[in-house]
Scaffold this motif. Structure first.
Motif, short mmCIF file in Angstrom:
data_model
loop_
_atom_site.label_atom_id
_atom_site.label_comp_id
_atom_site.label_asym_id
_atom_site.label_seq_id
_atom_site.Cartn_x
_atom_site.Cartn_y
_atom_site.Cartn_z
N LEU A 194 -4.33 -0.53 -16.53
CA LEU A 194 -3.31 0.09 -17.38
C LEU A 194 -2.08 0.49 -16.56
O LEU A 194 -0.95 0.40 -17.04
N ILE A 195 -2.32 0.95 -15.33
CA ILE A 195 -1.17 1.36 -14.51
C ILE A 195 -0.33 0.14 -14.13
O ILE A 195 0.90 0.18 -14.17
N ILE A 196 -1.00 -0.97 -13.80
CA ILE A 196 -0.24 -2.19 -13.49
C ILE A 196 0.59 -2.59 -14.71
O ILE A 196 1.77 -2.91 -14.61
N ALA A 197 -0.02 -2.53 -15.90
CA ALA A 197 0.70 -2.89 -17.13
C ALA A 197 1.85 -1.93 -17.38
O ALA A 197 2.92 -2.33 -17.82
N ALA A 198 1.63 -0.66 -17.05
CA ALA A 198 2.70 0.33 -17.26
C ALA A 198 3.89 0.01 -16.36
O ALA A 198 5.04 0.15 -16.78
N PHE A 199 3.60 -0.44 -15.12
CA PHE A 199 4.69 -0.85 -14.23
C PHE A 199 5.47 -2.00 -14.84
O PHE A 199 6.70 -2.00 -14.85
N PHE A 200 4.75 -2.97 -15.35
CA PHE A 200 5.39 -4.13 -15.99
C PHE A 200 6.25 -3.66 -17.17
O PHE A 200 7.40 -4.08 -17.33
N ALA A 201 5.72 -2.74 -17.96
CA ALA A 201 6.43 -2.27 -19.14
C ALA A 201 7.70 -1.52 -18.76
O ALA A 201 8.73 -1.62 -19.43
#
Lengths: 285, 533
Positions: A17-24
């Motif tokens: 989720l943190i990796i996705a949050a960075f992407f977002a």
């Protein structure tokens, strides 16, 4: 639970989720950084700016070539006028579909749904030619006018919105109308004193969604608005991209913040209602 | 409040109660009618039959809805219906009509307008050019010329722009007015312009002419003019629908919206219905067909991949968040909503900057990690990857929201029963969760496909369809989808506007969407019958 088990069950989820949050957030962070960075081009931008300045914002409102203030005003004006009229007309139509029985009611409802299969913007060539012809006769409501594009948007989502509002009105007990009718109320009074006030929450949500859609609409605005003074923000911002793009990065970032902030805040505040309304079958990219 | 168990009073036809509301209605409808009637002469003069019919139909609808005692729902539906018919339904029909015409740059006028333009062309005769003395007057009909020949003959009449159509009988009778010697300051209602006014129009003076029988008088300065003996070059013959060219002495025939003289097409042309020509061009013309098929294939790939990517990422995140002991659910949700909340045109323009090959932050990041920069928007394959990447960013939040809701709706008992039977987590996901998810969200996935099929703003703002395909006969790029390809053809091309060909492609998009919707409908029906929910 033990740390090992926590990692196996929960920990990996956080990592994903943190990796996705960075992407977002990646473009968002860059925009925030560039908007306050005194160095005004793409390549020199650093994530942590060396200085802090509001110049990028003030410059936006000073250039005559790119009258950002005018575009912002146009965007808001078009979206507010079109969305509010749209919701009012949709509410009137919904009342008929929900409360009155008439010939062609079912067919009417079905056609409303069928029309929604074809997004309005696909008619952009026809709408352009229609605008030219109206402009020959009433220049004030033809091509390159806010009036025309407001009318176009006004027609755009009525069908779909009427459908949603009707669904809500159906849940209002019909006994309310009947008792009012016994007391001598006519249909208009039933609508304006009972149904409309009770539908207010759903009308507010639909207004916000319609507003956001119109505010972000691109292809029709681009086709029907031809001069810099008439542009909405969606069309105008391209001028930053077309010329000396690398030199306008700071301005563009500032413009993006001014353009997106109200919408993003509305989304975060009214998350539940808006998403509930949006995911009832309407699709955004 | 009493319950209406008894008899409800029958609604009277409220159209004829003389309430204030009734008068208001009458006034508003009256105003609309008056406005339309006032517009009729202009509509007729402009030959705007389409507009005339469209507006007339809607005015009739309004009158019926508000004045007929038999309409009850009409009153409520009419306002919305007017806008829906004019701006949603009519454009679809009109697009169909335009697609079977030759409407494009060079063929936008009506035949009557083309003939008028051609008949206004004059042949200059050699040996013309007598110099005249000129005075300019201003009056009720605009500017007027008084031109005097050296032998004393005078012409007085209303001048026009040389680009306008000739004025029949432009000359004004000056019998009884002394026009020898100094010219009078006032003739009839016309007064002579003073020096200052003359200076004001000096720049446009050469564009003014006065029509006289058999020729024109053209102003040269504010005080001199030339007589030009001019003859009409073209003459149209309505009987045979031909045009005679006096200069070359040929008769031109009508052919598909143009006059053709000795095999040469005469511009401008006019609009005619040409049947299915445009469709035949798309499929039959080798050069257009190649471009069209290329665009169409990529369009399908793009839409399918977009749905797959956003679906996978959205589902993965929804799944990761789906656990009783997870903390920070609201926090993650809020972050994932942000790409969805930002108006797409803004984030796409920002991504375009970030992906800039030379200055963009994405390449800077890759290089700082030791890689080498990528030509994101300038190389065909990389541009396609960039388009899909940005679309994933734009679209995964929506899928995440949908899937979160759909996951919660799946009963836990099913999963637990499978677990008890010894199924692995992956097996449970594959055999229970995924099929159930697909059933409940299939219509939305298909809707997402339809949306991305026409995702104009992404393609147009990120790559503008580019990079361009070298040597293509029509302007087409590697990442163009049908709608962006059409947009460039119809309203955004340096090569003129081809409304007709663009409309033909739009009609095909309509057909594709209708097919997708029909498929969606049947597909969901079938799924429901299989899984019976």
């Amino acid at each position: 639970m033990s740390a090992k088990r926590w990692i196996r069950e929960i920990g990996w989820r956080h990592i994903v989720l943190i990796i996705a949050a960075f992407f977002a957030l990646y473009p968002v962070v860059w925009v925030l950084s560039a908007a306050f960075n005194p160095v005004d081009n793409l390549s020199a931008a650093r994530l942590i700016p060396r200085g802090f300045t509001f110049d990028n914002f003030t410059e936006l409102f000073e250039s005559d070539l790119t009258p950002f203030g005018t575009w912002l005003f146009n965007s808001w004006r078009v979206a507010i006028v079109a969305a509010s009229l749209n919701v009012i007309l949709a509410a009137l139509a919904s009342f008929a579909f929900s409360r009155l029985r008439f010939r062609g009611r079912r067919a009417g409802l079905l056609s409303l749904l069928l029309i929604q299969v074809f997004p309005q913007f696909l008619g952009f060539i026809a709408l352009f030619l229609l605008a030219q012809q109206i402009g020959d006769i009433f220049p004030a409501a033809g091509l390159n006018t806010q009036t025309y594009i407001i009318m176009v948007y006004l027609g755009g989502a009525i069908g779909f919105n009427a459908f949603l509002i009707k669904g809500f009105m159906d849940t209002i007990p019909v006994e309310l109308d009947e008792s009012a009718e016994v007391d001598g109320a006519n249909p208009w009074q039933i609508f304006s004193r009972i149904i409309f006030p009770l539908s207010r929450p759903v009308l507010a949500v639909i207004f916000i969604i319609t507003f956001i859609n119109i505010y972000s609409e691109y292809i029709l605005a681009r086709t029907l608005l031809r001069s810099t003074q008439e542009f909405t923000m969606a069309v105008g911002l391209q001028l930053f991209v077309e010329s000396n793009y690398s030199a306008k990065w700071g301005n563009l970032a500032a413009a993006a913040i001014i353009g997106a902030a109200p919408i993003v805040l509305t989304f975060l505040v009214a998350q539940k209602q808006i998403i509930g309304g949006l995911t009832q079958g309407s699709v955004k990219g | 409040m009493t319950n209406s168990e008894g008899v409800t009073p029958k609604r009277s036809a409220s159209s004829f109660s003389l309430s204030p509301g009734f008068w208001l209605k009458l006034v508003v409808v009256g105003l609309i009618d008056a406005a339309f009637i006032a517009a009729i002469p202009v509509l007729v003069a402009n030959q705007s039959w389409m507009l005339f019919g469209l507006l007339g139909l809607n005015v009739l609808l309004i009158n019926w809805a508000y004045l007929s005692p038999r309409s009850n729902a009409g009153k409520w539906l009419a306002p919305g219906l007017v806008f829906v018919t004019i701006f949603v339904v009519w454009p679809i029909i009109y697009t169909g009509y335009v697609s079977v015409t030759n409407w494009a740059t060079g063929n936008v006028l009506s035949q009557q307008q083309v003939i008028t333009n051609l008949e206004n062309e004059v042949i200059r005769v050699e040996g013309e050019g007598t110099n005249l003395e000129l005075a300019i007057y201003d009056g009720p009909e605009g500017l007027a010329f008084l031109a005097r020949q050296p032998d004393g003959a005078t012409y007085f009449g209303i001048a026009r722009q040389s680009s306008e159509e000739p004025i029949e009988d432009a000359l004004i009778d000056t019998t009884g007015i002394d026009l020898t010697g100094d010219l009078p300051d006032v003739i009839n209602d016309y007064s002579k312009l003073g020096l200052r006014e003359l200076l004001g129009i000096a720049g446009q003076i050469e564009a003014l002419v006065l029509d006289i029988p058999g020729g024109v008088i053209q102003a040269q300065t504010t005080s001199s003019a030339r007589l030009i003996q001019a003859g009409q070059r073209y003459k149209y013959d309505a009987e045979t629908d031909t045009l005679y060219d006096a200069l070359r002495d040929v008769t031109c025939v009508t052919e598909r919206g143009n006059f053709v003289c000795d095999g040469q097409r005469l511009d401008p042309g006019w609009r005619v219905v040409t049947g299915f020509d445009n469709y035949q061009r798309i499929f039959g013309d080798q050069r257009i067909r190649a471009a069209f098929i290329k665009v169409f294939n990529w369009n399908i790939v793009f839409a399918v991949m977009s749905v797959l990517l956003t679906f996978s990422l959205g589902l993965a995140l929804a799944n990761a968040l789906q656990h009783d002991k997870m903390r920070g659910k609201a926090f993650y949700r809020s972050i994932f909503i942000i790409p969805y909340a930002i108006p797409a045109f803004l984030s796409i323009i920002v991504w375009r900057g970030l992906l800039n090959a030379n200055f963009g932050q994405v390449n800077a990041l890759i290089e700082s990690l030791g890689g080498s920069g990528v030509p994101w928007l300038t190389d065909g394959t990389w541009a396609k990857i960039a388009v899909l990447g940005v679309n994933t960013w734009l679209g995964f939040p929506y899928m995440f929201l949908i899937m979160s809701g759909a996951l919660q709706a799946i009963p836990n008992e099913l999963k637990e029963a499978a677990m008890v039977d010894g199924a692995s987590a992956w097996r449970v996901f594959r055999s229970i969760t995924l099929p159930l998810l697909l059933v409940s969200t299939a219509p939305l996935l298909i809707g997402s496909f339809a949306f991305n099929f026409n995702n104009f703003v992404l393609i147009f703002l990120l790559t503008d369809g580019g990079p361009a395909v070298i040597g293509a006969p029509v302007p087409v790029g590697e990442t163009d989808i049908l709608i962006s390809f059409t947009f460039d053809l119809a309203v955004n091309s340096g090569r003129g506007n081809n409304f007709a060909l663009g409309s033909a492609i739009v009609i095909m998009i309509f057909v594709a969407l209708a097919a997708i919707s029909a498929f969606s409908f049947r597909f969901t029906k079938r799924l429901e019958s299989i899984y019976g929910n």
